[in-house]
Design an enzyme around this catalytic site. Structure first.
Site, PDB file in Angstrom:
ATOM      1  N   LEU A  17       0.863  -1.189   0.000  1.00 11.41           N
ATOM      2  CA  LEU A  17       0.000   0.000   0.000  1.00 11.41           C
ATOM      3  C   LEU A  17       0.893   1.230   0.000  1.00 11.41           C
ATOM      4  CD1 LEU A  17      -2.857   0.827   2.528  1.00 11.41           C
ATOM      5  CD2 LEU A  17      -0.702   2.082   2.653  1.00 11.41           C
ATOM      6  N   ASN A  18       0.531   2.269  -0.789  1.00  9.70           N
ATOM      7  CA  ASN A  18       1.148   3.571  -0.524  1.00  9.70           C
ATOM      8  C   ASN A  18       0.090   4.651  -0.362  1.00  9.70           C
ATOM      9  OD1 ASN A  18       1.794   2.908  -3.522  1.00  9.70           O
ATOM     10  ND2 ASN A  18       2.265   5.051  -3.540  1.00  9.70           N
ATOM     11  N   ASP A  19       0.101   5.720  -1.115  1.00  4.75           N
ATOM     12  CA  ASP A  19      -0.679   6.918  -0.768  1.00  4.75           C
ATOM     13  C   ASP A  19      -2.176   6.670  -0.519  1.00  4.75           C
ATOM     14  OD1 ASP A  19       1.703   7.581  -1.943  1.00  4.75           O
ATOM     15  OD2 ASP A  19       0.835   8.842  -3.494  1.00  4.75           O
ATOM     16  N   TYR A  79      -2.289   5.939 -10.797  1.00  3.98           N
ATOM     17  CA  TYR A  79      -1.570   6.661  -9.743  1.00  3.98           C
ATOM     18  C   TYR A  79      -2.520   7.501  -8.878  1.00  3.98           C
ATOM     19  CZ  TYR A  79       3.296   5.419 -10.823  1.00  3.98           C
ATOM     20  OH  TYR A  79       4.496   4.771 -10.949  1.00  3.98           O
ATOM     21  N   SER A  80      -1.920   8.275  -8.003  1.00  7.47           N
ATOM     22  CA  SER A  80      -2.705   8.946  -6.957  1.00  7.47           C
ATOM     23  C   SER A  80      -3.691   9.975  -7.486  1.00  7.47           C
ATOM     24  CB  SER A  80      -1.763   9.632  -5.966  1.00  7.47           C
ATOM     25  OG  SER A  80      -1.226   8.662  -5.119  1.00  7.47           O
ATOM     26  N   ARG A 147       1.571  15.119 -11.809  1.00  4.33           N
ATOM     27  CA  ARG A 147       0.614  14.110 -11.318  1.00  4.33           C
ATOM     28  C   ARG A 147      -0.094  14.507 -10.031  1.00  4.33           C
ATOM     29  NH1 ARG A 147       5.504  11.416 -11.235  1.00  4.33           N
ATOM     30  NH2 ARG A 147       6.593  11.396  -9.244  1.00  4.33           N
ATOM     31  N   ASP A 148      -0.912  13.591  -9.565  1.00  5.95           N
ATOM     32  CA  ASP A 148      -1.604  13.651  -8.279  1.00  5.95           C
ATOM     33  C   ASP A 148      -2.620  14.795  -8.191  1.00  5.95           C
ATOM     34  OD1 ASP A 148       0.202  11.618  -7.758  1.00  5.95           O
ATOM     35  OD2 ASP A 148       1.596  12.907  -6.653  1.00  5.95           O
ATOM     36  N   GLU A 200       5.247  16.262  -5.016  1.00  5.87           N
ATOM     37  CA  GLU A 200       4.197  15.263  -5.216  1.00  5.87           C
ATOM     38  C   GLU A 200       2.991  15.592  -4.347  1.00  5.87           C
ATOM     39  OE1 GLU A 200       6.272  11.443  -4.449  1.00  5.87           O
ATOM     40  OE2 GLU A 200       6.219  11.169  -6.619  1.00  5.87           O
TER      41      GLU A 200
END
Ligand code: FRU
Length: 762
Positions: A17-19, A79-80, A147-148, A200
């Site tokens: 798991l990440n963000d 992605y996030s 991104r994000d 980020e």
């Protein structure tokens, strides 16, 4: 084998798991999506979005992978990103990551960053990916790293920030606006010179009217007290559109890529990844098949110096299932998870076996002892905190979160104890065990409709209209408990009539569980007409001949309702000679068998009884069954024949009561046990309506007791400080309620209550 599966924190069933992504409240639940690599605990393979949901921010259910790389524009990773709820629809924005095969640097060439929009009615089903921005749409000076997306709506304008890296490796944020979710136009950048090569996970958010830009910059210089980790994470204040005073969110080993969102009650909540990419230390759970977790949700408030206080969400207080008052210098084994509070300003050291927390000369430090090896490569983290005020430490099975000076400084870290954790501290502390789920307040008795007169100061026959309002003391007590973030449920019977429907609806809206309320055709829902005489006193005219609530039978109670019960509360209105009285006896027996606190507020209603003697006898029959007895200065003489509360209290203690709650209307209140007492003076407020004030008092007091982990067995041992604090808490709560009309509608949420009374006073 050591059990490092977290009990309170969100972690993946397996894999990496990440963000945290897409934090929101939608369709009556909280949703947390997260960056998820299900195929590898080291983070390789598909990068997807996993999904967790919760009714209360405490118990989370994993519902599965909701997005995976399945279009060319996100083939190397979903992605996030974020979520926005607008007009009942959930809008998701994320970055589709693409790495083209070839010999590229993947910074200025070879990578695509597509911003993608998904709209849905069902938070568990995210489909229909629509590309809204591609690399060719970003300003020329951007590298391929953009991104994000974090999106929000202000005055109907859709706004978005994106994290980015310029072609000459400077971190910055791109800011966009649009008239809808798919029409974003670039407006400007947020940046400052020399602050890392990539920013980020930006997040532009507001707390109490102040604007902040949260971000996770990469490439900051590491210093002794700042930016100690491989990548950092913190916030700028935004003043006149300028970024000022960067501060880290967290000074521990494991914190990155946080995201905030607004809870339905207006709180700004933050959840971070309790991990970072490219760390020089390790997590031993990789061998067990999973890695990383999220932080506990934190609520953000503004500190007096314009920074941010981060504290664990108040809901956590509902998990406190027992408390231990720890004396300085002892060594004691502790069960995880737990929540430790130290208020002694002389504090300098708390040791948890292989983990040391110290405060010296304005510097707080978290240090792993190499001999234990619980840090897996983690060593020391430090932060300058100025004068020490207090510290709160929440330990889960393999994590520690440390909140210093009311949450002004936070340190989060994973830790992996291989044996029971011991606690040794040079100051007094309170150690609260944290249970898995919040325990509820159950109230039994009447829920009815109060008809409130359109005029006061006149007799019944002068009233020209009555307005129907939800009432009934047990319902109100639940209302106060739930408004303060607690869980409550009511046991009653209602008629199969529109007033019964209204009660169910309004109890539900007040957060009270009605799933065990029984409906009947045998009688109508109880009604009570009220007039307010010239002296402000109320006269009641009840319609209960009989009413449905009186007919609830002991045999209709299901024992399961009494699982997870913290306390059972009841009053005298339902103790007349009808089936409900036996239902009370049975409920008390069930609750007692579960170790719950039994709380009784006689709340005398003379109009309902054939004779005063009947009422007195019923009250006196039930007093010995109670642990907590609330009694007012107006009731004491009638019930006991004594006018002195001390004499009366002695009698109650002799009958088995453990805590006497003596209320004196506008003159305050006193809490008494055999061993100690604590009192509070009245608070001068302009009384608008005292309906439900006493219920607010006992409901908020019960919540206070819950929030300090008190069980029935602890009641006789409450300290004078706790009694005083409890009396004051309930008194303040009650004072707020009488400044507004109605009972439950006048009860503030914990959040609003804290705005009225400063946090430290609560
Ligand atoms: C932050 C981050 C984000 C990216 C995501 C990929 O940890 O690198 O910038 O969107 O993780 O998993």
């Amino acid at each position: 084998m050591t059990d490092w599966k977290q009990k309170l924190h969100i972690e993946p069933p397996q894999g990496w798991l990440n963000d945290p992504n897409g934090l929101c409240f939608c369709s009556g639940k909280y949703h947390v999506y997260f960056q998820y690599a299900p195929d590898s605990a080291s983070g390789g393979g598909r990068k997807c979005w996993g999904h967790m949901e919760s009714p209360d921010l405490l118990t989370w259910e994993y519902t599965g992978i909701v997005m995976e790389p399945d279009i060319p524009e996100d083939r190397n990773g979903v992605y996030s990103g974020c979520a926005v709820v607008d007009k009942g629809k959930l809008h998701i924005f994320y970055t589709g990551n693409v790495k083209n095969p070839g010999n590229y640097d993947y910074i200025n060439e070879g990578r695509e960053a597509n911003q993608i929009h998904v709209v849905t009615d069902d938070p568990k089903a995210l489909s229909g990916k629509n590309i809204i921005l591609r690399n060719s749409d970003y300003p020329d000076y951007c590298s391929c790293h953009v991104r994000d997306p974090k999106v929000w709506i202000e005055d109907g304008v859709w706004k978005m920030v994106l994290g980015a890296r310029t072609r000459d490796s400077k971190g910055l944020v791109l800011y966009y606006e649009g008239d809808g979710p798919e029409n974003f136009k670039f407006v400007k950048t947020y940046q400052i010179p020399d602050f890392g090569y990539m920013w980020e996970c930006p997040d532009l958010f507001f707390v109490d009217g102040m604007s902040f830009l949260g971000l996770s910059p990469q490439g900051l210089e590491h210093e002794e007290f700042r930016n100690q980790n491989v990548y950092s994470s913190g916030y700028f204040r935004i003043n006149d559109e300028k970024l000022c005073d960067f501060e880290e969110f967290d000074y521990g080993f494991d914190f990155y890529a946080p995201q905030t969102f607004e809870a339905p009650d207006g709180r700004r909540l933050l959840i971070g990844w309790m991990g970072i990419g490219d760390i020089p230390y390790t997590n031993p759970t990789v061998e067990l098949g999973w890695q990383h977790c999220l932080t506990l949700p934190r609520q953000l408030t503004i500190s007096s110096d314009g920074g941010i206080f981060q504290n664990p969400i108040d809901e956590i207080l509902n998990l406190r299932s027992s408390r231990l008052v720890y004396a300085a210098g002892q060594k004691t084994e502790i069960d995880l998870p737990c929540d430790i509070v130290i208020k002694d300003t002389g504090f300098s050291r708390a040791c948890f076996g292989g983990l040391d927390v110290t405060v010296n000369d304005g510097i707080a430090q978290l240090k792993f002892d190499e001999n234990y090896g619980w840090g897996y490569g983690r060593d020391v983290r430090k932060v300058r905190i100025g004068d020490f005020k207090n510290i709160r430490i929440i330990l889960d099975t393999s994590s520690v979160e440390i909140y210093i000076n009311g949450g002004r400084y936070v340190l989060s870290s994973r830790f992996y104890p291989d044996k029971t954790v011991t606690f040794e501290c040079d100051s007094q502390a309170v150690i609260y065990a944290l249970g898995g789920k919040p325990m509820k307040l159950l109230a039994i008795g009447e829920a009815l409709i109060d008809f409130i007169p359109d005029k006061s100061g006149c007799a019944f026959d002068q009233v020209t209209a009555f307005a129907p309002k939800l009432g009934g003391a047990p319902a109100n007590v639940c209302g106060a408990f739930s408004r303060l973030t607690g869980k409550s449920a009511i046991l009653t019977k209602l008629g199969n009539d529109p007033f019964g429907d209204k009660i169910i609806k309004e109890l539900g809206e007040a957060g009270i569980d009605t799933s065990d309320v029984i409906r009947t055709d045998e009688a109508n829902t109880a009604l009570a007409f009220v007039s307010l005489g010239e002296d402000g006193n109320r006269t009641f005219s009840f319609y209960r001949n009989p009413s449905a609530d009186m007919l609830l039978k002991d045999t209709e109670l299901s024992e399961e309702v009494f699982e997870d019960i913290f306390a059972l509360h009841f009053c005298s209105v339902s103790l007349g000679d009808f089936p409900m009285k036996d239902a009370h006896r049975a409920a008390i027996n069930f609750a007692r068998a579960k170790g719950a606190i039994i709380s009784f507020d006689p709340n005398l209603r003379f109009a309902l009884w054939k004779s005063e003697d009947d009422l007195r006898a019923a009250v006196n029959e039930f007093i010995p069954k109670a642990d907590i007895l609330k009694i007012s200065d107006e009731e004491i003489g009638f019930i006991t024949g004594k006018n002195d509360i001390r004499d009366a209290a002695e009698e109650f203690f002799g009958q088995g009561v453990k805590l006497v709650v003596y209320t004196r209307g506008k003159d305050g209140a006193e809490l008494m046990t055999r061993k100690a007492s604590g009192q509070t003076e009245g608070i001068a407020v302009k009384a608008v309506d005292t309906t439900g004030a006493g219920d607010a008092y006992i409901g908020s007091l019960l919540w206070y007791l819950k929030s300090i982990g008190v069980t029935s067995a602890d009641l006789p041992e409450l300290t004078a400080d706790e009694l005083k604090e409890g009396a004051a808490f309930a008194n303040r709560y009650c004072a707020v309620t009488i400044t507004k009309p109605g009972a439950i509608p006048s009860y503030p949420t914990l959040q609003n209550f804290k705005k009225i009374y400063k946090q430290e006073d609560i």
